[in-house]
Design a protein around this motif. Structure first.
Motif, PDB file in Angstrom:
ATOM      1  N   UNK A  89       0.836  -1.080   0.065  1.00  0.00           N
ATOM      2  CA  UNK A  89       0.059   0.007  -0.044  1.00  0.00           C
ATOM      3  C   UNK A  89       0.862   1.307   0.136  1.00  0.00           C
ATOM      4  N   UNK A  90       2.041   1.162   0.415  1.00  0.00           N
ATOM      5  CA  UNK A  90       3.173   2.257   0.545  1.00  0.00           C
ATOM      6  C   UNK A  90       3.351   2.834  -0.847  1.00  0.00           C
ATOM      7  N   UNK A  91       3.138   4.225  -0.794  1.00  0.00           N
ATOM      8  CA  UNK A  91       3.484   5.001  -2.284  1.00  0.00           C
ATOM      9  C   UNK A  91       4.298   6.092  -1.824  1.00  0.00           C
ATOM     10  N   UNK A  92       5.210   6.682  -2.712  1.00  0.00           N
ATOM     11  CA  UNK A  92       5.763   8.085  -2.526  1.00  0.00           C
ATOM     12  C   UNK A  92       4.809   9.114  -2.749  1.00  0.00           C
ATOM     13  N   UNK A  93       4.456   9.838  -1.963  1.00  0.00           N
ATOM     14  CA  UNK A  93       3.484  11.205  -2.033  1.00  0.00           C
ATOM     15  C   UNK A  93       4.515  12.238  -2.560  1.00  0.00           C
ATOM     16  N   UNK A  94       5.660  12.300  -1.966  1.00  0.00           N
ATOM     17  CA  UNK A  94       6.624  13.502  -2.302  1.00  0.00           C
ATOM     18  C   UNK A  94       7.938  12.964  -2.127  1.00  0.00           C
ATOM     19  N   UNK A  95       8.748  13.110  -3.156  1.00  0.00           N
ATOM     20  CA  UNK A  95      10.217  12.699  -3.361  1.00  0.00           C
ATOM     21  C   UNK A  95      11.212  13.877  -2.614  1.00  0.00           C
ATOM     22  N   UNK A  96      12.273  13.297  -2.150  1.00  0.00           N
ATOM     23  CA  UNK A  96      13.191  14.093  -1.334  1.00  0.00           C
ATOM     24  C   UNK A  96      13.960  14.934  -2.465  1.00  0.00           C
ATOM     25  N   UNK A  97      13.984  14.234  -3.547  1.00  0.00           N
ATOM     26  CA  UNK A  97      14.758  14.924  -4.632  1.00  0.00           C
ATOM     27  C   UNK A  97      15.913  13.978  -4.804  1.00  0.00           C
ATOM     28  N   UNK A  98      16.162  13.049  -3.862  1.00  0.00           N
ATOM     29  CA  UNK A  98      17.208  12.383  -3.933  1.00  0.00           C
ATOM     30  C   UNK A  98      16.460  10.690  -4.063  1.00  0.00           C
ATOM     31  N   UNK A  99      16.875   9.933  -5.103  1.00  0.00           N
ATOM     32  CA  UNK A  99      16.388   8.746  -5.043  1.00  0.00           C
ATOM     33  C   UNK A  99      16.719   7.758  -4.058  1.00  0.00           C
ATOM     34  N   UNK A 100      17.830   7.785  -3.694  1.00  0.00           N
ATOM     35  CA  UNK A 100      18.378   6.898  -2.706  1.00  0.00           C
ATOM     36  C   UNK A 100      17.721   7.220  -1.199  1.00  0.00           C
ATOM     37  N   UNK A 101      17.257   8.440  -0.816  1.00  0.00           N
ATOM     38  CA  UNK A 101      16.688   8.715   0.206  1.00  0.00           C
ATOM     39  C   UNK A 101      15.200   8.080   0.132  1.00  0.00           C
ATOM     40  N   UNK A 102      14.536   8.385  -1.177  1.00  0.00           N
ATOM     41  CA  UNK A 102      13.254   7.975  -1.512  1.00  0.00           C
ATOM     42  C   UNK A 102      13.265   6.317  -1.401  1.00  0.00           C
ATOM     43  N   UNK A 103      14.113   5.670  -1.783  1.00  0.00           N
ATOM     44  CA  UNK A 103      14.422   4.134  -1.769  1.00  0.00           C
ATOM     45  C   UNK A 103      14.439   3.819  -0.343  1.00  0.00           C
ATOM     46  N   UNK A 104      15.056   4.501   0.675  1.00  0.00           N
ATOM     47  CA  UNK A 104      15.487   4.142   1.945  1.00  0.00           C
ATOM     48  C   UNK A 104      14.156   4.135   2.702  1.00  0.00           C
ATOM     49  N   UNK A 105      13.391   5.188   2.302  1.00  0.00           N
ATOM     50  CA  UNK A 105      12.142   5.355   3.108  1.00  0.00           C
ATOM     51  C   UNK A 105      11.052   4.258   2.806  1.00  0.00           C
ATOM     52  N   UNK A 106      10.990   3.888   1.431  1.00  0.00           N
ATOM     53  CA  UNK A 106      10.264   2.864   0.973  1.00  0.00           C
ATOM     54  C   UNK A 106      10.482   1.376   1.411  1.00  0.00           C
ATOM     55  N   UNK A 107      11.752   1.157   1.429  1.00  0.00           N
ATOM     56  CA  UNK A 107      12.362  -0.023   2.069  1.00  0.00           C
ATOM     57  C   UNK A 107      11.906  -0.145   3.319  1.00  0.00           C
ATOM     58  N   UNK A 108      12.105   0.686   4.235  1.00  0.00           N
ATOM     59  CA  UNK A 108      11.877   0.850   5.542  1.00  0.00           C
ATOM     60  C   UNK A 108      10.526   0.793   6.252  1.00  0.00           C
ATOM     61  N   UNK A 109       9.488   0.984   5.249  1.00  0.00           N
ATOM     62  CA  UNK A 109       8.185   1.327   5.686  1.00  0.00           C
ATOM     63  C   UNK A 109       7.602  -0.007   6.060  1.00  0.00           C
ATOM     64  N   UNK A 110       7.779  -1.251   5.493  1.00  0.00           N
ATOM     65  CA  UNK A 110       7.007  -1.982   6.086  1.00  0.00           C
ATOM     66  C   UNK A 110       7.348  -2.467   7.546  1.00  0.00           C
ATOM     67  N   UNK A 111       8.338  -1.890   8.040  1.00  0.00           N
ATOM     68  CA  UNK A 111       8.759  -2.423   9.556  1.00  0.00           C
ATOM     69  C   UNK A 111       8.354  -1.110  10.443  1.00  0.00           C
ATOM     70  N   UNK A 112       7.587  -0.271   9.954  1.00  0.00           N
ATOM     71  CA  UNK A 112       6.943   0.741  10.800  1.00  0.00           C
ATOM     72  C   UNK A 112       5.913   0.329  11.466  1.00  0.00           C
ATOM     73  N   UNK A 113       5.654   0.712  12.592  1.00  0.00           N
ATOM     74  CA  UNK A 113       4.477   0.170  13.581  1.00  0.00           C
ATOM     75  C   UNK A 113       3.807   1.394  13.689  1.00  0.00           C
ATOM     76  N   UNK A 114       2.377   1.360  13.986  1.00  0.00           N
ATOM     77  CA  UNK A 114       1.619   2.544  14.310  1.00  0.00           C
ATOM     78  C   UNK A 114       0.675   2.185  15.454  1.00  0.00           C
TER      79      UNK A 114
END
Length: 144
Positions: A89-114
């Motif tokens: 379900x995770x999507x990039x809503x707004x890029x940082x301008x750095x693909x590596x930062x965007x990828x890191x955020x997307x890769x870590x998102x499944x481990x986020x807990x809420x």
């Protein structure tokens, strides 16, 4: 003067009627795709989900950290009523301008807990936006 007989329009009338009938039908030869799983209606949450990870699972890309590159990624997430990120379900809503930062955020998102979103005090599934900040220790702000 005699009125001329018009026989051609009478002969073409059945053909014209069949063309008009065919054009007005609902079946145009295309198929409508049906969702396999009907999605549940989204109930607007009164209180959005809140991150509960003691340590962020998002990892700062070492090469960008070494260069002092910072940025903010905005993720669009969907959590279920238990507060778990719904897979895929995770999507990039707004890029940082750095693909590596965007990828890191997307890769870590499944481990986020809420903690789940709340509607009238009850947990509900909800979509929401989650910012992920990448800040170097030199900037005085904690990393993600």
């Amino acid at each position: 003067m005699k009125a001329a007989k018009h026989t051609k329009p009478l002969r073409t009338l059945p053909l014209l009627a069949s063309i008009l009938f065919a054009c007005g039908s609902e079946d145009d030869g295309t198929m409508r795709l049906v969702d396999r799983a009907a999605t549940a209606p989204v109930i607007p949450a009164e209180e959005p989900p809140v991150a509960v990870n003691p340590v962020s699972p998002v990892r700062y890309p070492p090469a960008l950290l070494a260069q002092g590159i910072e940025g903010r990624v905005l993720l669009r997430l969907y959590v279920d009523a238990a507060g778990t990120v719904v897979p895929d379900s995770t999507r990039l809503a707004e890029s940082s301008g750095y693909p590596a930062l965007d990828s890191a955020a997307l890769e870590g998102s499944p481990e986020l807990r809420f903690s789940p979103a709340l509607h009238q005090g009850h947990p509900v599934a909800a979509p929401f936006l989650q910012p992920v900040q990448f800040r170097t220790p030199r900037s005085g702000v904690a990393t993600p």
